[in-house]
Design an enzyme around this catalytic site. Structure first.
Site, PDB file in Angstrom:
ATOM      1  N   SER A  84       0.808  -1.219   0.000  1.00  0.00           N
ATOM      2  CA  SER A  84       0.000   0.000   0.000  1.00  0.00           C
ATOM      3  C   SER A  84       0.841   1.269   0.000  1.00  0.00           C
ATOM      4  O   SER A  84       0.397   2.307  -0.488  1.00  0.00           O
ATOM      5  CB  SER A  84      -0.944   0.012   1.208  1.00  0.00           C
ATOM      6  OG  SER A  84      -0.222  -0.129   2.415  1.00  0.00           O
ATOM      7  N   ASP A 248      -4.626   8.469   9.162  1.00  0.00           N
ATOM      8  CA  ASP A 248      -4.746   7.205   9.893  1.00  0.00           C
ATOM      9  C   ASP A 248      -3.568   6.940  10.826  1.00  0.00           C
ATOM     10  O   ASP A 248      -3.524   5.919  11.509  1.00  0.00           O
ATOM     11  CB  ASP A 248      -4.933   6.033   8.922  1.00  0.00           C
ATOM     12  CG  ASP A 248      -3.708   5.768   8.038  1.00  0.00           C
ATOM     13  OD1 ASP A 248      -2.648   6.394   8.260  1.00  0.00           O
ATOM     14  OD2 ASP A 248      -3.826   4.926   7.126  1.00  0.00           O
ATOM     15  N   HIS A 251      -0.143   5.198   7.510  1.00  0.00           N
ATOM     16  CA  HIS A 251       0.421   5.368   6.171  1.00  0.00           C
ATOM     17  C   HIS A 251       0.988   6.783   6.015  1.00  0.00           C
ATOM     18  O   HIS A 251       0.513   7.709   6.668  1.00  0.00           O
ATOM     19  CB  HIS A 251      -0.653   5.133   5.101  1.00  0.00           C
ATOM     20  CG  HIS A 251      -1.153   3.726   5.056  1.00  0.00           C
ATOM     21  ND1 HIS A 251      -2.219   3.284   5.825  1.00  0.00           N
ATOM     22  CD2 HIS A 251      -0.726   2.649   4.346  1.00  0.00           C
ATOM     23  CE1 HIS A 251      -2.425   1.998   5.592  1.00  0.00           C
ATOM     24  NE2 HIS A 251      -1.534   1.586   4.706  1.00  0.00           N
TER      25      HIS A 251
END
Length: 321
Positions: A84, A248, A251
């Site tokens: 990701s 968040d 990330h």
């Protein structure tokens, strides 16, 4: 990195259990660290979204992306593989993803027309790299330059550093066999994720360093170019987590991804012969800022005991043996 906080905590808890057991730690230690993992779950929000997609053709004048058609002409094809962080989860728009940021800088510095393709998958570990390379080979011509970002999920998924690094090396070797230049950002410093409480954060950080050292060795052996992101980025991420991480707290943000792209750009330029005659930046043997933030270092300083900062080169030598 993991797509959901549930998976983060499940895998982190299992990792801690394995670590505690191997060290002969008692049940109290295990219970304490498991409680910290639950705290991390409450802090790190649930993510179900995908990263913005910025694939297309970019031009030296800063324009793009243009949609790729059979008539599209470009000088260089850059392809991004990994997890990701490679995809850019946490970015609000495509321009903030590491692939687009790196592509725009590459166009500007080289004067080339660059096509960007992203094969990275949210939640991927080193086990998924083979499938990403397979998909690339089936879809069409291989890239001129491949960039890989992977490693954090291998830590939370309890994948052993040695085999995980060898899987990465295998992917690099396959890409080199089709004449792609390969640049790999090794495992990031999970100790910079302040949403994970101490001492759990230090446990994950040490596992990540072990993986990064093994990755560096395997990437070089396979003909790739490793970039030690944990060493090079830890100072900035630890100094300003509110700016370098996305909402968040896990990330990277646009600023974090931009810094990662800037860090990898010299190796990309050198790989395609566009760096020039000067030497490449010499990465630090270890981030002193990150070392000073280790729990054991902080405790020893508070007690007035001497502190000796470690040298990551020794870990690389150990991985090579």
């Amino acid at each position: 990195m993991p797509a959901t906080r549930r998976r983060v905590v499940r895998d982190v808890t299992a990792t801690v259990a394995a670590t505690a057991g191997s060290a002969g730690a008692g049940w109290a230690v295990y219970s304490f660290l498991t409680g910290q993992a639950r705290t991390a779950r409450e802090v790190i929000p649930h993510r179900t979204d995908n990263a913005p997609n910025g694939d297309g053709l970019y031009l030296p004048d800063g324009s793009g992306p243009e949609r790729i058609t059979p008539r599209s002409e470009f000088d260089l094809h850059l392809m991004v593989f990994g997890d990701s962080t490679a995809a850019g989860l946490g970015a609000d728009v495509a321009d903030e993803t590491p692939g687009v940021a790196l592509t725009r800088m590459l166009c500007r510095e080289s004067g080339l027309r660059v096509r960007l393709s992203t094969k990275a998958i949210v939640g991927a570990t080193s086990r998924g790299l083979s499938g990403q390379v397979d998909a690339m080979l089936i879809a069409g011509a291989p890239p001129d330059v491949a960039v890989i970002l992977v490693g954090a999920n291998d830590i939370t998924a309890r994948n052993r550093p040695g085999p995980a690094a060898k899987r990465l090396g295998s992917a690099v070797r396959r890409l080199r066999e089709v004449d792609a230049h390969v640049i790999v950002g090794t495992c990031p410093d999970l100790g910079a994720v302040t949403a994970i409480p101490q001492p759990l954060r230090s446990v994950l950080r040490q596992w990540g360093f072990r993986l990064a050292a093994a990755q560096e060795h395997e990437v070089r052996a396979a003909g790739g170019r490793p970039v030690p992101l944990a060493d090079l980025l830890a100072k900035e991420f630890l100094a300003a987590p509110e700016r370098m991480f996305s909402a968040d707290n896990y990330h990277p943000s646009a600023a974090g991804y931009l810094l990662a792209a800037q860090t990898m750009l010299p190796e990309v330029l050198a790989a395609i012969g566009e760096w020039g005659a000067g030497p490449l930046p010499d990465p630090p043997e270890v981030s002193e800022f990150a070392e000073n933030n280790r729990l054991v270092v902080r405790v020893r300083r508070r007690l007035g005991w001497p502190v000796r900062l470690r040298r990551r080169r020794a870990e690389v030598a150990l991985a090579e043996r």
